[in-house]
Write an enzyme that holds these catalytic residues in place. Sequence first.
Site, mmCIF file in Angstrom:
data_model
loop_
_atom_site.group_PDB
_atom_site.id
_atom_site.type_symbol
_atom_site.label_atom_id
_atom_site.label_comp_id
_atom_site.label_asym_id
_atom_site.label_seq_id
_atom_site.Cartn_x
_atom_site.Cartn_y
_atom_site.Cartn_z
ATOM 1 N N SER A 150 3.051 3.791 5.467
ATOM 2 C CA SER A 150 3.306 4.036 4.046
ATOM 3 C C SER A 150 3.798 2.755 3.383
ATOM 4 O O SER A 150 4.603 2.010 3.956
ATOM 5 C CB SER A 150 4.367 5.134 3.900
ATOM 6 O OG SER A 150 4.810 5.220 2.556
ATOM 7 N N TYR B 9 -0.346 2.485 -3.169
ATOM 8 C CA TYR B 9 -0.394 3.003 -4.534
ATOM 9 C C TYR B 9 -0.770 1.846 -5.451
ATOM 10 O O TYR B 9 -0.494 0.687 -5.133
ATOM 11 C CB TYR B 9 0.968 3.556 -4.976
ATOM 12 C CG TYR B 9 1.433 4.771 -4.231
ATOM 13 C CD1 TYR B 9 0.967 6.038 -4.555
ATOM 14 C CD2 TYR B 9 2.367 4.661 -3.206
ATOM 15 C CE1 TYR B 9 1.410 7.159 -3.872
ATOM 16 C CE2 TYR B 9 2.820 5.775 -2.513
ATOM 17 C CZ TYR B 9 2.338 7.023 -2.848
ATOM 18 O OH TYR B 9 2.772 8.128 -2.176
ATOM 19 N N THR C 208 -4.003 5.922 -2.085
ATOM 20 C CA THR C 208 -3.582 7.249 -2.539
ATOM 21 C C THR C 208 -3.900 7.404 -4.018
ATOM 22 O O THR C 208 -3.436 6.616 -4.838
ATOM 23 C CB THR C 208 -2.084 7.462 -2.295
ATOM 24 O OG1 THR C 208 -1.840 7.429 -0.885
ATOM 25 C CG2 THR C 208 -1.619 8.796 -2.843
ATOM 26 N N LYS D 29 -7.783 8.439 -0.557
ATOM 27 C CA LYS D 29 -6.952 9.518 -0.016
ATOM 28 C C LYS D 29 -6.475 10.427 -1.148
ATOM 29 O O LYS D 29 -5.775 9.981 -2.056
ATOM 30 C CB LYS D 29 -5.742 8.926 0.715
ATOM 31 C CG LYS D 29 -4.786 9.939 1.316
ATOM 32 C CD LYS D 29 -3.634 9.228 2.016
ATOM 33 C CE LYS D 29 -2.698 10.191 2.709
ATOM 34 N NZ LYS D 29 -2.024 11.127 1.777
ATOM 35 N N HIS E 227 -1.711 15.668 -0.454
ATOM 36 C CA HIS E 227 -0.420 14.976 -0.386
ATOM 37 C C HIS E 227 0.630 15.857 0.309
ATOM 38 O O HIS E 227 1.796 15.883 -0.089
ATOM 39 C CB HIS E 227 0.061 14.588 -1.789
ATOM 40 C CG HIS E 227 0.867 13.325 -1.821
ATOM 41 N ND1 HIS E 227 0.355 12.129 -2.238
ATOM 42 C CD2 HIS E 227 2.153 13.065 -1.485
ATOM 43 C CE1 HIS E 227 1.282 11.184 -2.180
ATOM 44 N NE2 HIS E 227 2.386 11.730 -1.711
#
Length: 328
Positions: A107, A130, A156, A233, A257
């Site tokens: 992440s 992100y 994402t 994603k 998510h």
Amino acid sequence: MEEITNVMEYEEIARQKLPKMVYDYYASGAEDQWTLKENRNAFSRILFRPRILVDVSNIDMTTTVLGFKISMPIMIAPTAMQKMAHPDGENATARAASAADTIMTLSSWATSSVEEVASTGPGIRFFQLYVYKDRNVVAQLVRRAERAGFKAIALTVDTPRLGRREADIKNRFALPPNLTLKNFEGLDLGKMTVDKTSDSGLASYVAGQVDRTLSWKDVKWLQTITSLPILVKGVLTAEDAKLAVQNGAAGIIVSNHGARQLDYVPATITALEEVVKAAQGRVPVFLDGGVRRGTDVFKALALGASGVFVSQSLKTSKTFLGVATLCS
């Protein structure tokens, strides 16, 4: 302690050992948490039609993902802030994934940096990303992931703003003061000036900097700053699957998510088949959300997934190896 026999038992142990704020952050979903429950319930509605008298003495679970051979079609999904659960955090997860010969996705909101994870030793790693209002920050993160040897970007796309996670609101969730989002340390944050007085400090501020104008053109832009393959994603529909392919995605991750964003969207296993059909084999389709047993993995593969990503905040490499064994 009694012998642990399945993944769900780890969850109960975590409930007992972790502070309530931390456990709720990892375990809760958005609003009514209908989709959180549905991610599991939908798997239970899929039944097998077993065929018998087939030789199963020789089973090979290895597979290839984006050209990388791994031991099984089970990989690690990005999970933020793992050092809230254990001091080794993402570094333990990296060692465990390497020992299990599978892929870890780090992440970008990790409490260990890409460099720290890379320093744990060899392994195939993807970087979850992100897109922020300040594209310079995005470019810096991508360059650091590339230099650290990460092999793909998991972009994402379902978080233009954080979902309403009522457990976090009630708990007034904040990253513990001894921890930080390590991937943002040392970056030229430019316009992302952190408000040190905010309740959650860097964590809440960075979340607020995700670009709400994110669109397919940004997927194209990302391809201009990196040669790494990009997995999109957060896809739940055939329409978006087709657009992902058209816009150069190297793969699709069917994801809601972890039911932490928009409540009352379908379970990922429910959405999987239409996404697979829309992709038409042009790119691999993966799934995360609700996977707890090997039978869940089998169901996803039977419906066309090329593999699954599982979310675990892992205490030790031994823990993940146990989880991997149970799932396989």
